[in-house]
Write a protein that holds these residues in place. Structure first.
Motif, short mmCIF file in Angstrom:
data_model
loop_
_atom_site.label_atom_id
_atom_site.label_comp_id
_atom_site.label_asym_id
_atom_site.label_seq_id
_atom_site.Cartn_x
_atom_site.Cartn_y
_atom_site.Cartn_z
N GLU A 185 -7.81 7.42 -18.29
CA GLU A 185 -9.32 6.99 -18.84
C GLU A 185 -9.47 7.46 -20.26
N ALA A 186 -8.91 8.47 -20.71
CA ALA A 186 -9.26 9.12 -22.02
C ALA A 186 -8.19 8.43 -23.09
N GLY A 187 -7.22 7.79 -22.65
CA GLY A 187 -6.57 6.99 -23.59
C GLY A 187 -5.28 7.62 -23.94
N VAL A 188 -4.69 8.35 -23.02
CA VAL A 188 -3.37 9.05 -22.95
C VAL A 188 -2.51 7.79 -22.51
N GLY A 189 -1.55 7.79 -23.40
CA GLY A 189 -0.56 6.56 -23.19
C GLY A 189 0.39 6.97 -22.03
N SER A 190 0.78 8.37 -21.95
CA SER A 190 2.11 8.94 -21.27
C SER A 190 1.49 10.04 -20.60
N VAL A 191 1.50 9.99 -18.99
CA VAL A 191 1.05 11.22 -18.57
C VAL A 191 2.47 11.47 -17.41
N GLY A 192 2.67 12.75 -17.61
CA GLY A 192 3.80 13.04 -16.76
C GLY A 192 3.53 14.55 -15.96
N VAL A 218 -9.84 26.80 -20.76
CA VAL A 218 -10.53 26.38 -19.58
C VAL A 218 -11.52 25.43 -19.89
N ILE A 219 -11.56 24.32 -19.10
CA ILE A 219 -12.27 23.42 -19.01
C ILE A 219 -12.94 23.22 -17.72
N ALA A 220 -14.14 22.28 -17.54
CA ALA A 220 -14.93 22.02 -16.37
C ALA A 220 -13.98 21.19 -15.55
N GLY A 221 -14.09 21.07 -14.30
CA GLY A 221 -13.10 20.49 -13.38
C GLY A 221 -13.41 19.04 -13.19
N ASP A 222 -14.57 18.78 -13.67
CA ASP A 222 -15.07 17.37 -13.43
C ASP A 222 -14.64 16.14 -14.28
N ASP A 223 -14.58 14.91 -13.82
CA ASP A 223 -13.80 14.01 -14.41
C ASP A 223 -14.41 13.72 -16.01
N ILE A 276 -12.14 14.23 -19.53
CA ILE A 276 -12.11 13.04 -20.58
C ILE A 276 -12.53 13.49 -21.73
N ALA A 277 -13.86 14.19 -21.80
CA ALA A 277 -14.43 14.59 -23.11
C ALA A 277 -13.42 15.50 -23.91
N ALA A 278 -12.92 16.46 -23.18
CA ALA A 278 -11.99 17.41 -23.73
C ALA A 278 -10.59 16.62 -24.21
N LEU A 279 -10.16 15.81 -23.28
CA LEU A 279 -8.99 15.01 -23.78
C LEU A 279 -9.05 14.27 -25.20
#
Length: 138
Positions: free
Chosen positions: A125-132, A79-84, A88-91
């Motif tokens: 924004e975290a640098g993930v190239g493919s989001v599905g 579980v991570i915090a829901g803010d942006d 981004i930090a978790a990703l």
């Protein structure tokens, strides 16, 4: 037999009349269709294989970023915090996401569309190239 009227009287027309033959064949077809036993409604046995693996146990599976209608965000099972900024930090800190370059978002029924779009933007924004978008197996 056909009869010729006028003209050459020695010429006879020798043609086979197939209409009675067709009538007899159609009657036989109807008789066989009526006398045939009706098709039985038997059930075919199905052997559905049991699920051998626990979902999420596959190391090659795409990592899930899930969100529920209350706004609770999970990266895998964490579980991570829901803010942006937290997403981004978790990703960025997750090795699997950074090495694979792909992520699937699993939104529970009732989740707002804007929240899913916000998570997709954070992943990009975290640098993930493919989001599905993840879906249930059928």
């Amino acid at each position: 037999m056909a009869v010729s009227v006028g003209g050459d009287e020695g010429d006879a027309l020798n043609e086979i009349n197939v209409t009675p033959l067709v009538d007899v064949l159609l009657c036989l077809l109807i008789i066989f269709m009526v006398s045939a036993p009706p098709a039985t409604n038997t059930q075919m046995p199905l052997d559905i294989p049991a699920q051998s693996k626990v979902p999420g146990a596959d190391p090659n599976a795409t990592l899930l970023l899930s969100i529920d209608p209350a706004g609770v965000v999970k990266l895998g099972t964490q579980v991570i915090a829901g803010d942006d900024a937290s997403v981004i930090a978790a990703l960025k800190a997750n090795q699997k996401v950074q090495s694979d370059g792909k992520l699937a978002i699993d939104a529970a029924p009732g989740t707002k569309y804007g929240e899913v779009i916000r998570l997709m933007a954070a992943a990009h924004e975290a640098g993930v190239g493919s989001v599905g978008i993840a879906s249930d197996r059928l």
